[in-house]
Scaffold this motif. Structure first.
Motif, PDB file in Angstrom:
ATOM      1  N   PHE A 159       0.809  -1.227   0.000  1.00  0.00           N
ATOM      2  CA  PHE A 159       0.000   0.000   0.000  1.00  0.00           C
ATOM      3  C   PHE A 159       0.841   1.276   0.000  1.00  0.00           C
ATOM      4  CE2 PHE A 159      -2.934  -3.201   1.511  1.00  0.00           C
ATOM      5  CZ  PHE A 159      -4.145  -2.837   0.938  1.00  0.00           C
ATOM      6  N   GLY A 160       2.087   1.195   0.452  1.00  0.00           N
ATOM      7  CA  GLY A 160       2.932   2.385   0.508  1.00  0.00           C
ATOM      8  C   GLY A 160       3.102   3.106  -0.813  1.00  0.00           C
ATOM      9  N   PRO A 161       3.261   2.373  -1.945  1.00  0.00           N
ATOM     10  CA  PRO A 161       3.472   3.057  -3.225  1.00  0.00           C
ATOM     11  C   PRO A 161       2.232   3.719  -3.824  1.00  0.00           C
ATOM     12  CG  PRO A 161       4.415   0.834  -3.236  1.00  0.00           C
ATOM     13  CD  PRO A 161       3.529   0.927  -2.039  1.00  0.00           C
ATOM     14  N   ILE A 162       1.053   3.477  -3.253  1.00  0.00           N
ATOM     15  CA  ILE A 162      -0.170   4.043  -3.836  1.00  0.00           C
ATOM     16  C   ILE A 162      -0.211   5.544  -3.562  1.00  0.00           C
ATOM     17  CG2 ILE A 162      -2.691   3.963  -3.838  1.00  0.00           C
ATOM     18  CD1 ILE A 162      -2.508   1.088  -2.850  1.00  0.00           C
ATOM     19  N   PRO A 163      -0.359   6.356  -4.602  1.00  0.00           N
ATOM     20  CA  PRO A 163      -0.333   7.812  -4.386  1.00  0.00           C
ATOM     21  C   PRO A 163      -1.557   8.317  -3.643  1.00  0.00           C
ATOM     22  CG  PRO A 163      -0.843   7.304  -6.680  1.00  0.00           C
ATOM     23  CD  PRO A 163      -0.477   6.005  -6.032  1.00  0.00           C
ATOM     24  N   SER A 164      -1.338   9.329  -2.842  1.00  0.00           N
ATOM     25  CA  SER A 164      -2.423   9.970  -2.121  1.00  0.00           C
ATOM     26  C   SER A 164      -3.320  10.741  -3.084  1.00  0.00           C
ATOM     27  CB  SER A 164      -1.849  10.923  -1.071  1.00  0.00           C
ATOM     28  OG  SER A 164      -2.869  11.547  -0.341  1.00  0.00           O
ATOM     29  N   GLY A 165      -4.570  10.912  -2.707  1.00  0.00           N
ATOM     30  CA  GLY A 165      -5.503  11.698  -3.518  1.00  0.00           C
ATOM     31  C   GLY A 165      -5.773  13.047  -2.899  1.00  0.00           C
ATOM     32  N   LYS A 166      -6.595  13.823  -3.577  1.00  0.00           N
ATOM     33  CA  LYS A 166      -6.988  15.116  -3.034  1.00  0.00           C
ATOM     34  C   LYS A 166      -7.913  14.916  -1.834  1.00  0.00           C
ATOM     35  CE  LYS A 166      -6.753  17.571  -7.463  1.00  0.00           C
ATOM     36  NZ  LYS A 166      -7.516  18.359  -8.480  1.00  0.00           N
ATOM     37  N   LYS A 167      -7.826  15.815  -0.892  1.00  0.00           N
ATOM     38  CA  LYS A 167      -8.686  15.747   0.283  1.00  0.00           C
ATOM     39  C   LYS A 167     -10.145  15.931  -0.112  1.00  0.00           C
ATOM     40  CE  LYS A 167      -9.450  17.696   4.892  1.00  0.00           C
ATOM     41  NZ  LYS A 167      -9.034  18.707   5.896  1.00  0.00           N
ATOM     42  N   VAL A 168     -11.004  15.053   0.391  1.00  0.00           N
ATOM     43  CA  VAL A 168     -12.431  15.130   0.086  1.00  0.00           C
ATOM     44  C   VAL A 168     -13.081  16.180   0.982  1.00  0.00           C
ATOM     45  CG1 VAL A 168     -14.619  13.888   0.111  1.00  0.00           C
ATOM     46  CG2 VAL A 168     -12.532  12.729  -0.653  1.00  0.00           C
ATOM     47  N   SER A 169     -13.820  17.083   0.372  1.00  0.00           N
ATOM     48  CA  SER A 169     -14.566  18.079   1.153  1.00  0.00           C
ATOM     49  C   SER A 169     -16.050  17.935   0.844  1.00  0.00           C
ATOM     50  CB  SER A 169     -14.091  19.494   0.812  1.00  0.00           C
ATOM     51  OG  SER A 169     -14.292  19.789  -0.558  1.00  0.00           O
TER      52      SER A 169
END
Length: 442
Positions: free
Chosen positions: A229-239
């Motif tokens: 799971f470490g290599p999976i890129p983060s996404g934009k914060k959901v608002s």
């Protein structure tokens, strides 16, 4: 003799609830924002890997409904490394079980394997998060699957429309007004780009929690999680910025017609606080008091004593932003919906004005403790509780501490909550009626 046996059984249940084993867990974040919770229990050689995403039926794209439930199906379709249609085959061939479910507030995927297949479970969930294949062919296939599910569970099922009928009358602004499964016209009109946008927005590691529970070694499991799971890129914060509902100040009367039923139903529904509010716990206890079992107040009154109802019940449908508290009854024979409603109202009025007896209060407290223990009696149940408590309630420690909330509820709390939320002028009264040739056009 029978009485003594029953008392002994009750004492055993109370003892088990009072001494429930504490669930130990470790939690931390990966650099990409994925929250990880680990629970080690080496008593049986099984392990549950689960991911709960902070996305549900209330989350839309371009105003379109039903995407979260649609993705519950779509994300089993295959990935870059799992061929189309082979997900279940892999799980079954390795001695596992798996499933998923979607509410208005979250989506939950999980597998339970023999513990020597932990790495497989982690790999499959990381594949779902990183490498799903979202193709037009897959969308078209799952579209038909969802339509068939809607026909089976809602359109052609007796009383299958009751919850959506309640919601559309109880909510006017909030997306809870629409069915979790969505409207088929929205899914038909959705483009492949919109499905990809939806995935990118909500199915990122920083919008999820991974739980691994069971026969594991903490250190080894952390290493595997980092690898997968470490290599999976983060996404934009959901608002989110959902509209607030205006208070209901006058009873709303509504009707729904169902061609699949012969016996009408009476439904009283109230808009209540979200599940993080203590009052939601009180409403759970009120439900137990009113309708949990044949010795409950409403069953005794309407079914046994007055013999005006075939069935009666109450439930607190817990949700994040607003809850739904509903009471339903099916009249017996020629008895009217009005008669059922009036009899129910008499008991709710007592709740608003009187304290329930100490005996009844102790009974529902014991049931709350028993339910608490049973919810964490399996590895899969522990995994679900850990994920839910962190993602929805913002407090993983509730897996051990939630029972104290119930223990601190008083008879006065029950009366106060009934006074505040279960008023006739704050509800929807829904007549759920058989459809006939005469009322088809109404």
């Amino acid at each position: 003799m029978i009485k003594h046996l029953k008392m002994a059984a009750l004492a055993l249940v109370c003892s088990a609830a009072g001494t429930a084993q504490e669930v130990e867990f470790t939690e931390y974040n990966l650099d990409n924002g994925l929250h990880v919770i680990l629970h080690q229990d080496n008593t049986t050689p099984v392990v549950t890997t689960s991911v709960m995403y902070d996305v549900g039926g209330k989350d839309r794209i371009n105003g379109k409904t039903g995407f979260a439930h649609f993705f519950e199906h779509l994300l089993f379709d295959g990935t870059e490394n799992i061929p189309k249609g082979k997900w279940m085959d892999i799980v079954n061939a390795n001695g596992g079980t798996n499933n998923a479910n979607t509410s208005n507030d979250r989506t939950y995927y999980y597998e339970t394997f023999p513990s020597n297949n932990l790495k497989l479970g982690l790999w499959m969930e990381s594949e779902r998060m990183l490498h799903p294949k979202i193709t037009q062919e897959g969308v078209d296939t799952q579209n038909e699957v969802v339509k068939e599910e809607k026909r089976l569970r809602m359109d052609n099922a007796p009383y299958g429309q009751f919850l959506s009928s309640v919601s559309e009358n109880l909510f006017k602004k909030h997306p809870y007004k629409d069915p979790n499964i969505g409207y088929m016209d929205d899914l038909d009109a959705a483009t492949l780009d919109e499905f990809n946008q939806y995935f990118d927005q909500y199915y990122a590691p920083n919008n999820a929690v991974l739980v691994v529970a069971g026969d594991i070694d903490i250190k080894e499991t952390k290493k595997m999680i980092e690898d997968y799971f470490g290599p999976i890129p983060s996404g934009k914060k959901v608002s989110r910025n959902f509209p607030e509902e205006d208070p209901i100040t006058q009873q709303i009367n509504a009707k729904t017609y169902d061609s699949n039923i012969q016996i009408p139903a009476l439904i009283q529904a109230y808009r209540t606080p979200g599940f993080q509010d203590k009052d939601s716990y009180v409403l759970n206890m009120i439900s137990t008091y009113l309708s949990d079992g044949k010795s409950s107040v409403l069953y005794n009154k309407l079914v046994d004593d007055e013999k005006i109802a075939l069935q009666v019940g109450a439930q607190n449908l817990e949700q994040s932003d607003y809850g739904i508290y509903f009471i339903f009854g099916l009249p017996l024979g020629e008895n009217s919906l009005e008669a059922v409603s009036n009899s129910i109202d008499e008991e709710i009025a007592k709740l608003r004005t009187e304290l329930i007896s100490e005996k009844d209060f102790k009974k529902i407290q014991n049931k709350a403790e028993n339910n608490f223990v049973n919810s964490n009696s399996s590895i899969a149940g522990v995994a679900n509780s850990l994920a839910r408590n962190y993602l929805l309630y913002g407090d993983t420690d509730l897996i051990n501490e939630e029972i104290e909330i119930y223990r601190n509820i008083t008879r006065e709390d029950i009366r106060r909550v009934a006074q505040e939320y279960l008023k006739p002028n704050q509800r929807v009264v829904l007549d759920y009626l058989p459809e006939t040739e005469d009322n088809k056009t109404e």
